[in-house]
Design a protein around this motif. Structure first.
Motif, short mmCIF file in Angstrom:
data_model
loop_
_atom_site.label_atom_id
_atom_site.label_comp_id
_atom_site.label_asym_id
_atom_site.label_seq_id
_atom_site.Cartn_x
_atom_site.Cartn_y
_atom_site.Cartn_z
N UNK A 1 -95.38 30.53 -31.07
CA UNK A 1 -95.80 29.52 -32.02
C UNK A 1 -94.58 28.73 -32.46
N UNK A 2 -94.67 27.41 -32.35
CA UNK A 2 -93.58 26.55 -32.79
C UNK A 2 -93.57 26.51 -34.30
N UNK A 3 -92.36 26.56 -34.85
CA UNK A 3 -92.25 26.57 -36.30
C UNK A 3 -91.40 25.39 -36.76
N UNK A 4 -91.66 24.98 -38.01
CA UNK A 4 -90.89 23.91 -38.60
C UNK A 4 -89.60 24.49 -39.17
N UNK A 5 -88.77 23.63 -39.74
CA UNK A 5 -87.48 24.08 -40.26
C UNK A 5 -87.62 25.11 -41.38
N UNK A 6 -88.75 25.13 -42.07
CA UNK A 6 -88.93 26.11 -43.15
C UNK A 6 -89.62 27.38 -42.67
N UNK A 7 -89.86 27.48 -41.36
CA UNK A 7 -90.45 28.69 -40.80
C UNK A 7 -91.96 28.70 -40.71
N UNK A 8 -92.63 27.67 -41.23
CA UNK A 8 -94.09 27.63 -41.14
C UNK A 8 -94.49 26.97 -39.82
N UNK A 9 -95.68 27.32 -39.29
CA UNK A 9 -96.10 26.74 -38.02
C UNK A 9 -96.37 25.24 -38.14
N UNK A 10 -96.06 24.49 -37.09
CA UNK A 10 -96.38 23.07 -37.10
C UNK A 10 -97.87 22.89 -36.80
N UNK A 11 -98.34 21.66 -36.92
CA UNK A 11 -99.77 21.39 -36.77
C UNK A 11 -100.29 21.82 -35.40
N UNK A 12 -99.58 21.47 -34.36
CA UNK A 12 -100.01 21.84 -33.02
C UNK A 12 -100.14 23.35 -32.87
N UNK A 13 -99.20 24.08 -33.42
CA UNK A 13 -99.24 25.54 -33.34
C UNK A 13 -100.42 26.12 -34.09
N UNK A 14 -100.70 25.57 -35.26
CA UNK A 14 -101.87 26.03 -36.01
C UNK A 14 -103.15 25.82 -35.21
N UNK A 15 -103.26 24.64 -34.62
CA UNK A 15 -104.47 24.33 -33.86
C UNK A 15 -104.58 25.16 -32.59
N UNK A 16 -103.46 25.34 -31.89
CA UNK A 16 -103.48 26.17 -30.69
C UNK A 16 -103.85 27.61 -31.02
N UNK A 17 -103.30 28.13 -32.12
CA UNK A 17 -103.61 29.49 -32.53
C UNK A 17 -105.08 29.67 -32.84
N UNK A 18 -105.64 28.71 -33.57
CA UNK A 18 -107.07 28.76 -33.90
C UNK A 18 -107.91 28.71 -32.63
N UNK A 19 -107.55 27.79 -31.73
CA UNK A 19 -108.30 27.63 -30.48
C UNK A 19 -108.25 28.92 -29.66
N UNK A 20 -107.10 29.54 -29.61
CA UNK A 20 -106.95 30.79 -28.84
C UNK A 20 -107.81 31.90 -29.44
N UNK A 21 -107.78 32.04 -30.76
CA UNK A 21 -108.59 33.08 -31.42
C UNK A 21 -110.08 32.86 -31.16
N UNK A 22 -110.51 31.61 -31.17
CA UNK A 22 -111.91 31.29 -30.93
C UNK A 22 -112.29 31.42 -29.47
N UNK A 23 -111.30 31.34 -28.59
CA UNK A 23 -111.59 31.37 -27.16
C UNK A 23 -112.19 30.07 -26.66
N UNK A 24 -111.90 28.97 -27.35
CA UNK A 24 -112.46 27.67 -27.02
C UNK A 24 -111.64 26.93 -25.98
N UNK A 25 -112.32 26.17 -25.15
CA UNK A 25 -111.65 25.19 -24.30
C UNK A 25 -111.28 24.00 -25.20
N UNK A 26 -110.51 23.07 -24.66
CA UNK A 26 -110.19 21.86 -25.43
C UNK A 26 -111.47 21.11 -25.82
N UNK A 27 -112.40 21.03 -24.90
CA UNK A 27 -113.65 20.31 -25.17
C UNK A 27 -114.43 20.99 -26.30
N UNK A 28 -114.52 22.30 -26.27
CA UNK A 28 -115.25 23.04 -27.32
C UNK A 28 -114.55 22.91 -28.67
N UNK A 29 -113.23 23.00 -28.67
CA UNK A 29 -112.48 22.88 -29.92
C UNK A 29 -112.64 21.48 -30.50
#
Length: 90
Positions: free
Chosen positions: A1-29
């Motif tokens: 997971x890509x993190x910002x300078x303060x250690x929190x995940x960036x937007x793309x990382x948050x979305x990719x993590x959610x998508x992975x947990x859901x098991x969604x394709x890009x189209x489904x997400x």
């Protein structure tokens, strides 16, 4: 997971993590968030940094990630991108 300078995940990382947990394709997400598949891809890949509030609302509604967390991640990603550019490009 890509993190910002303060250690929190960036937007793309948050979305990719959610998508992975859901098991969604890009189209489904994208459908879950009410976005087009290309728009979803640009957001989750970090290729689109200029995110409108309406898009953040759609992402929050579709993913269940609190909008303030999404906003913070989006702002941090923009700040990180700006700080990595050479002085003449800023």
């Amino acid at each position: 997971m890509t993190k910002t300078h303060d250690g929190s995940p960036d937007l793309g990382s948050l979305l990719r993590g959610w998508q992975e947990v859901q098991g969604y394709t890009d189209t489904e997400a994208a459908k879950a968030c009410g976005l087009s598949q290309p728009h979803w891809y640009m957001l989750r890949s970090g290729k689109r940094l200029n995110v409108q509030v309406a898009t953040l609302k759609a992402l929050a509604g579709g993913t269940g990630i609190p909008i303030l967390r999404l906003m913070d991640a989006a702002v941090q990603a923009v700040a990180a991108a700006a700080s990595s550019k050479p002085e003449s490009d800023v």
